[in-house]
Design an enzyme around this catalytic site. Structure first.
Site, short mmCIF file in Angstrom:
data_model
loop_
_atom_site.label_atom_id
_atom_site.label_comp_id
_atom_site.label_asym_id
_atom_site.label_seq_id
_atom_site.Cartn_x
_atom_site.Cartn_y
_atom_site.Cartn_z
N HIS A 236 4.25 -7.78 -6.29
CA HIS A 236 5.77 -7.71 -6.29
C HIS A 236 6.05 -9.09 -6.39
O HIS A 236 5.65 -10.24 -6.01
CB HIS A 236 6.05 -7.34 -4.86
N ARG A 282 9.55 -5.71 -12.98
CA ARG A 282 8.58 -6.28 -11.84
C ARG A 282 7.54 -7.21 -12.52
O ARG A 282 7.33 -8.36 -11.98
CB ARG A 282 8.12 -5.19 -11.04
N HIS A 341 1.06 -5.56 -4.20
CA HIS A 341 1.92 -4.59 -3.63
C HIS A 341 1.34 -3.26 -3.62
O HIS A 341 1.59 -2.41 -2.84
CB HIS A 341 3.38 -4.86 -4.37
C1 SIN Z 1 11.09 -3.08 -2.85
O1 SIN Z 1 11.59 -2.55 -2.07
O2 SIN Z 1 11.31 -4.04 -3.68
C2 SIN Z 1 9.77 -2.36 -3.05
C3 SIN Z 1 10.13 -1.00 -3.57
C4 SIN Z 1 8.81 -0.51 -4.20
O3 SIN Z 1 8.00 -1.00 -4.35
O4 SIN Z 1 8.97 0.77 -4.42
#
Ligand code: SIN
Length: 525
Positions: A236, A282, A341
């Site tokens: 993330h 991402r 993440h």
């Molecule tokens: C986020 O809220 O940035 C993460 C959402 C996700 O990883 O699905």
């Protein structure tokens, strides 16, 4: 070998995050036992999810559009049939969650509010109080589980081995977390469901609870299960850079609301890498921040102009993390860093959640269903957990029940070191493993680095696995991820090789690996 045997009547569910609890509720009134290492609601990544559940329920939306977005995000390796069927099941599973008591946000007309997240072509993410979906869903399900007579919850048990008889999974060996040196207890059942979560705790910087560290992946692979897409790990972009373990998350919905990413000079540097800047995929934003920090710079999330004081009530979780770190998000920028993440890979399963080991189903992040490919679309993980939880429950109910063995001698514990004294995974070994996974198997990988990682994992395993089955599961999971990353000589989605920076169209498919193959790669170095 276990002295004590607990014969579960019905199914055994190992893990108590969203995947485990939803499966248990969908099984009812079919009986099941849920084994949870921590008190319910603690220790599961699901409760920390700030996004929501993606579902194409809007008038102008369609499951097909959702599937298309899922496939685009997955960078060519998503299983199209899986994407189409999961997105088609989404509306029914949202209804289930509502029936189970989830207080999804509604507008003044009583309709579910649907938010937009990066790489979704439509507003389709249902949320709770901005960034509290995971917590609210878990609270609702826990209350339901406590009231459901067919579900027995056993808190404080950590499973570390499968029990296998004649090639069929018959249960697990588990210990009380308060006494890991005791003989394991053998839990047997007609059907075993692994829902043990992902691999975040294998990395030094992760948004997941530290104890979620590839236990299920490790024990299933040691029993011979096929593992798929293990190299695809999602980082993330905006973990808070506040020296807290686990790393607090700043949801990407903040960038969806207009928050910017700036460096120490106020420059919006992600535009140097991608024309969409902060709203680029991402993995691209995460690598951009990674390189900025690696090269001696700093990265900050700036919510001040776009969100201002609204952050306090629209994103209460993020605001609380900031306050705890001494940052006022209304007046100050938020220092950020990429953080592990999600694991797209996992134990390979069929469309009904069956693993390659008879008798064992797998649900949630522990599994690889083919939905995520090389890069998961935001808010598809909770969706996957509920869709597959429902399918697994149905499959188990329809499967003629086998006999749960009553005699431990019938079962093979997979680990050769069954006689060894058992200890909790030693902190120094865990820390060394997390550091080397972060250094060599993180956002940028090379052949030399991955080979170094495999050699060092082998040394740690030799030194520590004989006294800790929990560590053996961790080192096994790390070996699978690293060996798979070494095999994939291209860059795709979450897997970036700086020695093979291009995507190779000839490799547009998922990968599979078994532990014996991964160990052969490791031993050949
Ligand atoms: C986020 O809220 O940035 C993460 C959402 C996700 O990883 O699905």
């Amino acid at each position: 070998m276990a002295d004590t045997i607990h014969n579960c009547n019905g199914a055994l569910i190992v893990g108590a995050g969203l995947a485990g609890l939803f499966t248990a509720l969908k099984l009812a009134p079919y009986p099941c036992v849920v084994l949870s290492p921590a008190p319910l609601g603690e220790g599961a990544s699901s409760a920390w999810a700030q996004g929501g559940v993606a579902a194409a329920i809007g008038d102008s939306d369609d499951p097909k559009f959702h599937a298309d977005d899922t496939m685009t995000a997955g960078a060519g390796t998503v299983d199209a049939e899986t994407a189409l069927s999961v997105t088609a099941d989404a509306a029914a599973r949202i209804d289930d969650l509502l029936t189970m008591g989830t207080p999804f946000d509604r507008d003044d007309a009583g309709q579910l509010v649907q938010s937009r997240e990066a790489a979704h072509s439509h507003n389709r993410v249902v949320r709770v109080s901005g960034d509290r979906a995971g917590r609210a869903i878990m609270d609702a399900l826990i209350a339901r589980v406590r009231q459901t007579p067919s579900i027995t919850v056993l808190e404080g048990y950590l499973a570390d081995d499968l029990g296998v008889s004649g090639g069929v999974v018959k249960g697990v060996f588990a210990r009380r977390v308060t006494d890991m040196t005791a003989e394991p207890i053998l839990f047997t059942a007609q059907a075993t469901v692994l829902a043990t979560g992902g691999i975040g705790g294998l990395y030094a910087v992760s948004t997941n609870p530290a104890k979620v560290r590839g236990q299920g992946l490790g024990m299933a692979a040691r029993a011979g299960a096929v593992i798929a897409d293990a190299e695809f790990v999602q980082f993330h972009p905006t973990g808070l850079a506040v020296d807290t373990d686990p790393c607090p998350l700043a949801t990407e919905a903040l960038r969806g609301e207009g928050a910017t990413l700036i460096d120490q000079d106020g420059h919006r540097f992600v535009f140097d890498d991608h024309p969409d800047g902060e709203l680029a995929p991402r993995d691209i934003v995460a690598r951009s921040i990674f390189r900025k920090i690696r090269d001696g710079g700093k990265a900050f999330l700036d919510t001040r102009a776009a969100i201002g004081a609204d952050i306090l009530h629209e994103f209460p979780t993020v605001s609380a993390y900031c306050t705890a770190a001494g940052i006022d998000p209304v007046t100050q920028t938020i220092p950020v860093q990429p953080a592990q993440h999600f694991h797209m890979g996992g134990i390979k399963v069929t469309s009904s959640g069956k693993s390659t080991l008879p008798g064992m189903w797998v649900c949630g992040e522990t599994s690889c269903t083919g939905l995520h490919g090389a890069n998961r679309l935001a808010s598809n993980s909770l969706l996957e957990a509920v869709v597959f939880g429902a399918r697994i429950a149905q499959d188990i109910r329809e499967t003629p029940s086998g006999t749960a063995p009553h005699d431990a001698q019938e079962l093979t514990s997979i680990t050769a070191s069954a006689e060894a004294q058992e200890k909790l995974a030693p902190a120094e070994a865990v820390s060394a493993l997390r550091d080397l996974m972060t250094t060599y198997v993180g956002l940028e990988r090379t052949e030399a680095g991955l080979e170094t990682a495999l050699r060092e994992i082998a040394v740690l395993e030799r030194d520590w696995a004989p006294i800790s089955r929990a560590f053996l599961n961790m080192s096994t999971a790390a070996t699978l991820i690293t060996a798979s990353a070494l095999k994939r000589q291209e860059s795709r989605g979450g897997h970036f090789r700086s020695d093979f920076p291009e995507t190779n169209p000839a490799m547009a498919m998922g990968s599979e690996i078994t532990l014996s193959e991964a160990l052969a790669i490791r031993d050949a170095l």
